[in-house]
Design a protein around this motif. Structure first.
Motif, PDB file in Angstrom:
ATOM      1  N   ARG A  70      10.385   0.448   9.048  1.00 31.68           N
ATOM      2  CA  ARG A  70       9.819   1.700   9.468  1.00 31.68           C
ATOM      3  C   ARG A  70       8.397   1.633   9.688  1.00 31.68           C
ATOM      4  N   ALA A  71       7.590   1.199   8.760  1.00 25.95           N
ATOM      5  CA  ALA A  71       6.183   1.220   8.836  1.00 25.95           C
ATOM      6  C   ALA A  71       5.783   0.409  10.122  1.00 25.95           C
ATOM      7  N   GLY A  72       6.497  -0.825  10.264  1.00 22.54           N
ATOM      8  CA  GLY A  72       6.103  -1.470  11.545  1.00 22.54           C
ATOM      9  C   GLY A  72       6.323  -0.787  12.645  1.00 22.54           C
ATOM     10  N   ARG A  73       7.226  -0.126  12.919  1.00 26.48           N
ATOM     11  CA  ARG A  73       7.664   0.698  14.138  1.00 26.48           C
ATOM     12  C   ARG A  73       6.425   1.815  14.431  1.00 26.48           C
ATOM     13  N   VAL A  74       6.225   2.437  13.303  1.00 23.02           N
ATOM     14  CA  VAL A  74       5.194   3.569  13.298  1.00 23.02           C
ATOM     15  C   VAL A  74       3.848   2.996  13.524  1.00 23.02           C
ATOM     16  N   ALA A  75       3.411   1.885  12.938  1.00 21.03           N
ATOM     17  CA  ALA A  75       2.155   1.249  13.188  1.00 21.03           C
ATOM     18  C   ALA A  75       1.805   0.774  14.613  1.00 21.03           C
ATOM     19  N   ALA A  76       3.174   0.386  15.377  1.00 24.00           N
ATOM     20  CA  ALA A  76       2.966  -0.265  16.599  1.00 24.00           C
ATOM     21  C   ALA A  76       2.904   0.845  17.527  1.00 24.00           C
ATOM     22  N   THR A  77       3.083   2.209  17.202  1.00 21.80           N
ATOM     23  CA  THR A  77       2.860   3.379  18.170  1.00 21.80           C
ATOM     24  C   THR A  77       1.895   4.028  17.931  1.00 21.80           C
ATOM     25  N   THR A  78       1.158   3.851  16.764  1.00 21.73           N
ATOM     26  CA  THR A  78       0.153   4.823  16.464  1.00 21.73           C
ATOM     27  C   THR A  78      -1.250   4.389  16.996  1.00 21.73           C
ATOM     28  N   SER A  79      -2.056   5.340  17.434  1.00 23.22           N
ATOM     29  CA  SER A  79      -3.311   4.953  18.084  1.00 23.22           C
ATOM     30  C   SER A  79      -4.279   4.598  17.052  1.00 23.22           C
ATOM     31  N   ASP A  80      -4.285   5.132  15.950  1.00 23.98           N
ATOM     32  CA  ASP A  80      -5.400   4.822  15.040  1.00 23.98           C
ATOM     33  C   ASP A  80      -5.051   3.711  13.933  1.00 23.98           C
ATOM     34  N   ARG A  81      -4.239   2.834  14.663  1.00 25.49           N
ATOM     35  CA  ARG A  81      -3.934   1.589  13.696  1.00 25.49           C
ATOM     36  C   ARG A  81      -5.128   0.765  13.841  1.00 25.49           C
TER      37      ARG A  81
ATOM     38  N   VAL B 287       3.346   6.580  -0.638  1.00 27.01           N
ATOM     39  CA  VAL B 287       3.372   6.365   0.816  1.00 27.01           C
ATOM     40  C   VAL B 287       4.430   7.682   1.269  1.00 27.01           C
ATOM     41  N   ASP B 288       4.472   7.799   2.647  1.00 27.72           N
ATOM     42  CA  ASP B 288       5.507   8.723   3.005  1.00 27.72           C
ATOM     43  C   ASP B 288       6.739   7.911   3.422  1.00 27.72           C
ATOM     44  N   ILE B 289       7.623   8.468   4.347  1.00 28.90           N
ATOM     45  CA  ILE B 289       8.825   7.685   4.591  1.00 28.90           C
ATOM     46  C   ILE B 289       8.562   6.516   5.570  1.00 28.90           C
ATOM     47  N   ASP B 290       7.502   6.609   6.375  1.00 28.31           N
ATOM     48  CA  ASP B 290       7.068   5.761   7.362  1.00 28.31           C
ATOM     49  C   ASP B 290       6.095   4.730   6.977  1.00 28.31           C
ATOM     50  N   GLY B 291       6.103   4.704   5.735  1.00 32.70           N
ATOM     51  CA  GLY B 291       4.883   3.743   5.106  1.00 32.70           C
ATOM     52  C   GLY B 291       3.490   4.021   5.174  1.00 32.70           C
ATOM     53  N   ARG B 292       3.292   5.121   5.449  1.00 34.42           N
ATOM     54  CA  ARG B 292       1.753   5.616   5.637  1.00 34.42           C
ATOM     55  C   ARG B 292       1.096   5.955   4.187  1.00 34.42           C
ATOM     56  N   VAL B 293       0.215   5.136   3.849  1.00 32.97           N
ATOM     57  CA  VAL B 293      -0.349   5.387   2.505  1.00 32.97           C
ATOM     58  C   VAL B 293      -1.110   6.482   2.441  1.00 32.97           C
ATOM     59  N   ILE B 294      -0.874   7.280   1.383  1.00 34.53           N
ATOM     60  CA  ILE B 294      -1.289   8.773   1.113  1.00 34.53           C
ATOM     61  C   ILE B 294      -2.510   8.480   0.189  1.00 34.53           C
ATOM     62  N   ASP B 295      -3.709   9.367   0.478  1.00 36.23           N
ATOM     63  CA  ASP B 295      -4.861   9.716  -0.322  1.00 36.23           C
ATOM     64  C   ASP B 295      -4.532  10.698  -1.435  1.00 36.23           C
ATOM     65  N   HIS B 296      -5.387  11.122  -2.025  1.00 35.92           N
ATOM     66  CA  HIS B 296      -5.410  11.746  -3.391  1.00 35.92           C
ATOM     67  C   HIS B 296      -5.236  13.294  -2.630  1.00 35.92           C
TER      68      HIS B 296
ATOM     69  N   ARG C 218      -2.949  13.290   2.104  1.00 37.86           N
ATOM     70  CA  ARG C 218      -2.949  13.042   3.645  1.00 37.86           C
ATOM     71  C   ARG C 218      -3.010  11.645   3.833  1.00 37.86           C
ATOM     72  N   PRO C 219      -2.281  11.109   5.102  1.00 37.60           N
ATOM     73  CA  PRO C 219      -1.921   9.739   5.185  1.00 37.60           C
ATOM     74  C   PRO C 219      -3.693   9.217   5.552  1.00 37.60           C
ATOM     75  N   ILE C 220      -4.010   7.946   5.121  1.00 39.12           N
ATOM     76  CA  ILE C 220      -5.247   7.260   5.552  1.00 39.12           C
ATOM     77  C   ILE C 220      -4.777   6.507   6.892  1.00 39.12           C
ATOM     78  N   PRO C 221      -5.441   7.080   8.006  1.00 40.53           N
ATOM     79  CA  PRO C 221      -5.697   6.364   9.084  1.00 40.53           C
ATOM     80  C   PRO C 221      -5.471   4.873   9.211  1.00 40.53           C
ATOM     81  N   GLY C 222      -4.463   4.180   9.694  1.00 37.89           N
ATOM     82  CA  GLY C 222      -4.113   2.741   9.858  1.00 37.89           C
ATOM     83  C   GLY C 222      -3.889   1.926   8.930  1.00 37.89           C
ATOM     84  N   LEU C 223      -3.467   2.591   7.571  1.00 39.13           N
ATOM     85  CA  LEU C 223      -3.065   1.927   6.507  1.00 39.13           C
ATOM     86  C   LEU C 223      -1.668   2.250   6.066  1.00 39.13           C
ATOM     87  N   PHE C 224      -0.662   1.190   6.095  1.00 44.78           N
ATOM     88  CA  PHE C 224       0.576   1.411   5.836  1.00 44.78           C
ATOM     89  C   PHE C 224       0.983   0.130   4.786  1.00 44.78           C
ATOM     90  N   ALA C 225       1.888   0.566   4.286  1.00 42.66           N
ATOM     91  CA  ALA C 225       2.387  -0.360   2.888  1.00 42.66           C
ATOM     92  C   ALA C 225       3.905  -0.204   2.704  1.00 42.66           C
TER      93      ALA C 225
END
Length: 244
Positions: A233-244, A186-195, A198-205
């Protein structure tokens, strides 16, 4: 992976990691695990921990999980706790968790025979340990002087592989319990990263389903930090992300 029991509240079974992997998530540090071995810290620190060759391999007063990692991943749990009568009796019975010496002997030569250690190996280790302990020193592994004193006969060897006897009696439990310290990248904001990184849209952990801050350096409470800080951090970003 290691065929042992798990340290878990019951629901930490890896399904979160597997679900994310099914949509292309990358993982990190999956070879790392936190290990609780069936050995009483109060006994280990008052004596010594040796491998099947009669050699010490770690400072016995480190965080027990680090000792467990070394015992499992470097020595396949083929380790022994060596104590004398004073060390054993100093630990209150209720705190020994049913632990009893596997072998007892008046001499280290006899203890080597009983444990299958090479002749002279344990005797050499204890002789060196005692020589330095008399001066309050441990030049090889730097155990605190608080726990240093020469070990005297009679001696006892406790086989870590045999596991604990539960306080209520019955058969010994598992010799060790493990939980993965690896997980989703994951990145610092909890976005799950693919191989492809790149962040996978709408997926946080966050928390123990991620690779987190530690792999081989875990200490108690680290999972709480991973879960609360990065979860927020993940919750805050997810709440403001359009692709969640």
């Amino acid at each position: 992976m290691v065929g042992l029991g798990t340290c878990s509240g019951g629901n930490d079974n890896g399904t979160g990691i597997q679900m994310a992997q099914a949509v292309g998530a990358a993982v990190r540090h999956m070879s790392a695990g936190q290990v609780g071995i069936a050995a009483v810290p109060g006994l280990m620190v008052r004596g010594m921990v040796v491998n099947s060759h009669g050699q010490r391999f770690i400072n016995e007063d480190v965080y027990p999980g680090l000792l467990g990692q070394a015992a499992l991943f470097k020595h396949d749990l083929k380790v022994w706790v060596i104590v004398d009568e004073q060390a054993f009796e100093e630990v209150p019975e209720v705190e020994r968790w049913g632990t009893q010496p596997t072998h007892m002997a008046e001499t280290l030569t006899e203890l080597e025979m009983l444990t299958g250690m090479p002749p002279g190996s344990l005797e050499s280790t204890v002789t060196q340990y005692n020589s330095h302990a008399e001066n309050g020193e441990d030049p090889y592994f730097h155990k605190s002087p608080t726990w240093l004193r020469p070990l005297q006969p009679p001696f006892a060897a406790i086989d870590v592989q045999k596991g604990f006897v539960p306080p209520e009696g019955g058969d010994p439990g598992s010799s060790a319990a493990v939980f993965s310290l690896g997980g989703l990248e994951v990145d610092i904001d909890g976005r799950v990263i693919d191989h492809d990184g790149r962040p996978i849209p709408g997926l946080f952990a966050a928390g123990r389903s991620t690779s987190g801050l530690h792999s081989w350096g875990y200490v108690s409470g680290t999972s709480l930090g991973d879960g609360t800080f990065f979860g927020r951090r993940a919750g805050r970003v997810a709440a403001t992300t359009s692709d969640r």
